[in-house]
Design an enzyme around this catalytic site. Sequence first.
Site, PDB file in Angstrom:
ATOM      1  N   THR A  78      -2.688  -5.525 -10.940  1.00 38.61           N
ATOM      2  CA  THR A  78      -4.019  -5.416 -10.360  1.00 38.61           C
ATOM      3  C   THR A  78      -4.549  -3.996 -10.515  1.00 38.61           C
ATOM      4  O   THR A  78      -3.784  -3.044 -10.665  1.00 38.61           O
ATOM      5  CB  THR A  78      -4.008  -5.749  -8.864  1.00 38.61           C
ATOM      6  OG1 THR A  78      -3.371  -4.683  -8.141  1.00 38.61           O
ATOM      7  CG2 THR A  78      -3.290  -7.057  -8.592  1.00 38.61           C
ATOM      8  N   ASP A  79      -5.850  -3.867 -10.470  1.00 43.12           N
ATOM      9  CA  ASP A  79      -6.447  -2.563 -10.216  1.00 43.12           C
ATOM     10  C   ASP A  79      -6.150  -2.225  -8.750  1.00 43.12           C
ATOM     11  O   ASP A  79      -5.600  -3.050  -8.004  1.00 43.12           O
ATOM     12  CB  ASP A  79      -7.948  -2.617 -10.497  1.00 43.12           C
ATOM     13  CG  ASP A  79      -8.522  -1.288 -10.977  1.00 43.12           C
ATOM     14  OD1 ASP A  79      -7.889  -0.242 -10.724  1.00 43.12           O
ATOM     15  OD2 ASP A  79      -9.598  -1.278 -11.596  1.00 43.12           O
TER      16      ASP A  79
END
Length: 504
Positions: free
Chosen positions: A246-247
């Site tokens: 994920t970011d």
Amino acid sequence: MMAGFDGPYLDEKFIDLIKTWKIGNVILFAWNITGKDQLRELCLDIQKLVLEETGLPAFIAIDQEGGAVSRLPGDATRIPGAMAIASTGDPENAYAAGRLTATELRALGVNFNLAPVLDVNSNDANPVIGVRSYGEHPETVVRFALPMMRGLDDGGTLSCGKHFPGHGDTSVDSHLALPVVDKPMDELRGIELEPFRAAVDAGIPAIMSSHIVFPQLDPNLPATMSRKILTGLLREEMGFQGLIMTDCMEMKAIQHSFGTVKGTVEAAKAGADLLLVSHTASLAADSAKALREALEAGEIDRTEWDRSLERISALKRDYLNRPAADPSVVGSEAHKKANRRLLERTLTPIRVPGGRFPPLGDSPVFVGCPIFRATNVSNLADDPLTFPAYMAEKLGGRAEASSSNPTEDEIAAIVERAPGASCIVVGTYNGHLYRGQLELVNRLTSVGVPVVAVALRNPYDLRDLDPSVWSLAAYEYTDQSFDAVANVLLGRSEAVGKPTVKVL
């Protein structure tokens, strides 16, 4: 999970986080780094701590894209950014930049580079991507991103394509709010998804998700939290078997809309393997606790959880055992020289009346604003010296500082002080979004001397200028870029780049 901390040394909160929750992966930012020797020592400390607590070495990740997003210190080598490299027209430059970067990162102890950017910058009002993209067409992105990926791999670091399924057509920065890209499926497949599909086919080891809602893919959840997107599209349809990360889950797109802790659990359910909580130890701890509870309650599939752990372990066995170069290569004269040659080839003439830039004369005036944080992922300058002050000191003449978005009164005052200049050189920084900068350039043409505009971030700044203005795209607000621009203005080198986005 992957977590981060403030400052150049491991602090007690972060050490306690690792010891309590056995988090085995760390992300570093500019505030963690003061110099190459300090960075190497920090990475050794991180590895010692994580190995003792988890039994495996750590992924140590960094956003070393180059240009506007560079974390390496000034005594290392910082390559130009994606759009700048693409302007050279030669994909071998992307490979060389990736390999040089990876060689220095591994020599310093960093083993995971969160690059290349696979976003197609199809929206010129995009506040967060812009020059971080190789261009506005998927073919351009593929042509340069894949060699960058191979260079990083050959230099010994993991690469990570970002931000799936595409951050290029947003007008909102996901660090600040939750963007929505409501494009029809044929456009998404033909533009946004194409570089990711090519990277998957080329064997990219990791892909980062974006905090963006794509209603045609999932009307309810951002990609990071969407099983339809991460598992259905990326895993099953596109066949990606690598690491999905994920970011940062502390970005406001997630934190303000769903909450970091809830978002992290939902991302794991959606199919993400590695979950980033990059800044706050307490939030990382709360997220780890919530993940454990969700796993024990059967909300997260145990088989998928184990498969994620095996993906992480397999990549660690592969990449973290690769030999690293001697630290003396970092910032070496050979690397600096190669980088200067590359940087000079990125400078892109946009409008050059008469075929050459005007002479500076005896009394040039250099105008421009200080660098500012165009997006939370961007660099700030290592040195407070501004473009006008730097150029005046280097080339003679006078410096004239402006604000980031000059008012009518400010513009009038600067124009009033301009007579007597032999040539006026204006550095812009995201002027296409801060339009007062462009009005200042155009008003300075009334002085009656040559005016040169240099775009120090996005070349879109140069599109709406008076046709009499000479214009040059330099792509980054750094000392090394200023030096290259100075050589062009002095006639010592020629600007030969070609734009990969529509400017005129």
